[in-house]
Design an enzyme around this catalytic site. Structure first.
Site, mmCIF file in Angstrom:
data_model
loop_
_atom_site.group_PDB
_atom_site.id
_atom_site.type_symbol
_atom_site.label_atom_id
_atom_site.label_comp_id
_atom_site.label_asym_id
_atom_site.label_seq_id
_atom_site.Cartn_x
_atom_site.Cartn_y
_atom_site.Cartn_z
ATOM 1 N N SER A 156 0.819 -1.165 0.067
ATOM 2 C CA SER A 156 0.024 -0.012 0.192
ATOM 3 C C SER A 156 0.901 1.283 0.118
ATOM 4 O O SER A 156 1.713 1.261 0.761
ATOM 5 C CB SER A 156 -0.691 -0.073 1.006
ATOM 6 O OG SER A 156 -1.534 -1.240 1.440
ATOM 7 N N GLU A 241 -3.292 -4.352 16.361
ATOM 8 C CA GLU A 241 -4.590 -3.909 15.793
ATOM 9 C C GLU A 241 -5.718 -4.198 17.115
ATOM 10 O O GLU A 241 -5.887 -4.918 17.720
ATOM 11 C CB GLU A 241 -5.181 -4.970 14.872
ATOM 12 C CG GLU A 241 -6.111 -4.762 13.877
ATOM 13 C CD GLU A 241 -6.430 -5.551 12.872
ATOM 14 O OE1 GLU A 241 -7.103 -5.220 12.041
ATOM 15 O OE2 GLU A 241 -5.707 -6.252 12.531
#
Lengths: 384, 377
Positions: A156, A241
């Site tokens: 990304s 996360e």
């Protein structure tokens, strides 16, 4: 069972809201670079960037509950992104804080917090797919350097990044455990031998890139953690996360926009919102989104008790994946025969939304991988 | 913030599970399902003595004064083993009297319901199948201070064995002109006839009222003002059905997972194949998710939180849809044997058909969720 917040938590929420009222009055959302820089500076001033990180590295030292409140309130206001540091804040910073040397912490963490340096993550490779540990990109020790050769893919924002956190294979070929022999390197993107090629996706844009490494020399001092420990570094970074409660706010805002679209769009000669099928599908989406929130609160309760989160987070990943597809499809179907036009309705934002779901759905483990995880780790079914 | 059960609630769960394992294993459930009343009076007395029936009845009236969240713990367990009893029905009658009745009415009826000497139920569904105050057609006619009611109620849970029936009827033609009246078994003009259900562990009845007298002091609240009480009662009904659905769906999932681990085909336990593993994983995702919604809905109902209707509907819609799928996939993953009388998985499939329709199917509840989102904001 108790969903009330403590007075201290309520006070914190009020503080966050007051700040957002001041910074983001309704109707002033802008992606103007000057505003974004100011926004980042002010949030940073509050120590709300890297809010969960220890205070000694410049973080906020916030509690889990405060983090949830902060993220939730920011998502409710559709707060702009913080500087250029998403990847840095999400994965790189936590990994460096946990495994980095003093020198590495001093060199990298302040820039991440100040939003000065864009990072990307070099994990996936062609052919490795969901089997991340099968990576082949090699790093060979040559004196005070590692010489890197190979390729990464699905990286990304690689084209806008200054640094990459990279996994390379340093162990001998054919090691017994394929997780062994992986090493984590921090590499500057303008090092000679690195080539970045954006991957044009089906909506016409590009979010991901291929990154090629051709005899790229990386100083040994840029190794994160011990040689051969790269898998551990990565896994614990991914474990940072947090529960997905904040995501829910974004999805609900998206659903509100979908309702507005359905109010305006005409289907079978009347507003699409009057169609029972459309209404039920909207309600179904809302139900899944709220289920994500409530699942998230149950996971959060576990975290607050100090229990690690396991495979259960796959539940919300599956919901999120299904919702991305369903809401995109629904938006196009609400538009009726105009649904296939590229830019006719609202500049084509729903068309782009309906074509961009793989960014969320496939990244981080495909739905079928999530189902395997649940089947094997939660239900105790035999491994594939 | 704590989205979990207390130690007391976990202890309660263990006790309930122990009792059911000892007294109502699946063979016993199958036998009870074939008796005329469909449940055991002896076990009913015992669970009354154990306090399950009075759990949400105030202490002053013989109960434990706990909330719906505590009852959820019991219902998950009774759902898990498809335990047949008028527990849901009695709980709902008690809730109606507790919430809408006067102190004198509570004192009169709640102790019997708490100890199990009286079985209760609610009669709300009618032909036309509308689950809102507007759907009540059963007509009341004033006679002095009393009412005479005439009409029919359908799908009345345990209607043929109930001693106290909370009946919704109409006092006028206006939208809200609804009353809830307590009618005792044996009142002249009242007949209940069991209508066989595809779920043999449930008893439902058709209730006929022909000029049944409802005494003025048997009306819960003022005549014609029970619309909100009925709406609340319907939410409670959807919530308790969903609470039992959690246990039942988990029971079906467990049976199917066990089967998939043991059953060998093509030289491997079938649970290794993704074609089996993935639907089982989906079942788990769905159960955990409607469970989360229902827990929150129950908490909202206990707190009087205005979010209750929305969360009840989301939980019931999701549960109805998911359990129906689980019933079908559960039987399919068993292969042909799943469809045989001997295998228990088919009992869960039949429960899923009952649970989906009871107190609002998924369409009904999704419609309400859509209404709440599109009209209020």
């Amino acid at each position: 069972m108790d969903f009330q917040l403590t007075p201290e938590e309520e006070t914190f929420r009020a503080e966050v809201r007051a700040f957002l009222d001041e910074m983001l009055p309704p109707g002033t959302h802008t992606m103007d670079p000057a505003f974004l820089a100011e926004w980042h500076r002010r949030v940073r001033e509050k120590r709300w960037v890297g809010f969960s990180w220890p205070r000694e590295v410049g973080g906020g030292g916030g509690s889990i509950m405060q983090q949830v409140i902060l993220k939730e309130e920011m998502a409710k206001r559709k707060a702009p992104p913080l500087g250029t540091c998403f990847m840095g804040l999400a994965w790189v910073g936590p990994a460096i804080i946990q495994y980095g040397t003093e020198a590495q912490k001093q060199r990298f963490v302040p820039d991440i917090l100040d939003g000065k340096v864009q990072w990307c993550t070099g994990y996936s490779e062609p052919g490795s797919g969901s089997d991340l540990a099968s990576l082949q990109c090699r790093g060979v020790r040559d004196g005070e350097h590692y010489v890197v050769n190979g390729q990464k893919i699905w990286t990304s924002i690689a084209m806008w990044s200054k640094w990459i956190i990279l996994l390379v294979r340093t162990g001998p070929p054919g090691v017994e455990h394929k997780h062994d022999g992986i090493t984590c390197l921090l590499v500057e993107m303008d090092t000679p031998g690195i080539t970045v090629r954006p991957i044009r996706n089906m909506s016409g844009g590009a979010m991901f890139a291929e990154v090629f490494f051709d005899d790229v020399r990386v100083p040994v001092g840029n190794r994160l953690g011990e040689e051969g420990q790269g898998w551990k570094v990565t896994v614990s970074a991914l474990a940072h996360e947090r529960s997905s409660i904040a995501e829910v706010e974004g999805l609900l805002r998206k659903l509100d926009e979908l309702v507005e679209l359905a109010r305006r769009a005409v289907k079978n000669g009347r507003p699409a919102l009057e169609d029972d099928g459309v209404r039920r599908r909207i309600a179904r989406c809302e139900t899944r989104i709220e289920a994500m929130r409530m699942n998230g609160l149950r996971f959060l309760t576990k975290q607050l008790k100090g229990e690690p989160l396991g495979a259960e987070t796959s539940i919300n990943k599956l919901h999120r994946a299904a919702l991305e597809v369903e809401m995109g499809d629904l938006a196009l179907e609400i538009q009726g025969s105009a649904g296939h036009l590229e830019k006719e309705v609202e500049g084509g934002r729903w068309q782009r939304f309906a074509l961009n779901w793989p960014e969320v759905v496939i990244g981080g483990g495909t739905p079928n991988i999530q189902r395997n995880i649940i089947g094997e780790r939660v239900l105790g079914l035999p491994k594939d | 913030m704590n989205f979990g059960f207390t130690e007391e609630q976990e202890l309660l769960r263990q006790e309930v599970r122990k009792f059911l394992d000892a007294n109502a294993p699946m063979e016993a459930v199958r036998k009870l399902a074939e008796t005329p009343e469909g449940f055991s009076r002896a076990l009913w007395k015992q669970i009354g003595a154990l306090g399950w029936l009075g759990l949400t009845i105030p202490e002053a009236h013989g109960g434990a004064g706990l909330g719906l969240v505590d009852l959820v713990v019991v219902l998950e367990e009774t759902g898990r083993t498809l335990f047949p009893s008028p527990l849901l029905a009695t709980t709902l009658a008690a809730a109606a009297i507790r919430d809408a009745g006067s102190e004198a009415q509570r004192a009169r009826w709640l102790p019997g319901l708490a100890e199990g000497s009286a079985i209760g139920t609610i009669a709300v569904v009618e032909a036309g199948d509308r689950l809102d105050p507007g759907g009540v057609r059963l007509a009341g006619r004033r006679e002095g201070g009393d009412w005479r009611i005439t009409g029919e109620k359908l799908q009345v849970l345990d209607g043929a064995t109930a001693d106290l029936l909370v009946v919704a009827f109409r006092t006028g033609s206006g939208d809200g002109e609804i009353a809830l009246g307590v009618v005792e078994r044996g009142t002249p003009g009242l007949t209940a006839e069991t209508t066989p259900s595809i779920d043999g562990t449930r008893r439902v009845a058709r209730l006929r009222c022909e000029g049944v007298r409802v005494a003025g002091d048997a009306l819960l609240g003022a005549p014609g003002a029970a619309g909100p009480a009925l709406a609340r009662l319907l939410d409670q009904a959807a919530a308790v059905v969903t609470a039992e659905t959690i246990g039942a769906a988990e029971g079906a999932l467990r049976l199917t997972v066990d089967y998939a681990r043991e059953r060998v085909q093509f030289g491997s336990p079938i649970g290794r194949f993704q074609g089996v593993k993935h639907p089982l994983a989906e079942m788990y995702v769905d159960v955990e998710s409607f469970k989360s919604l229902l827990y929150y809905a129950a908490w909202c109902l206990d707190q009087g939180d205005p979010e209750a209707p929305r969360f009840v509907s989301m939980a019931k819609a999701y549960a109805g849809e998911a359990f129906a799928r689980i019933g079908i996939d559960g039987v399919q993953l068993h292969g042909g044997v799943g469809y045989t009388w001997e295998y228990d998985i088919q009992l869960y499939l039949k429960r899923s058909k009952w649970a989906r329709a009871a107190f609002g199917d998924p369409d009904h509840h999704y419609d309400r969720v859509a209404r709440l989102r599109t009209e209020a904001r």
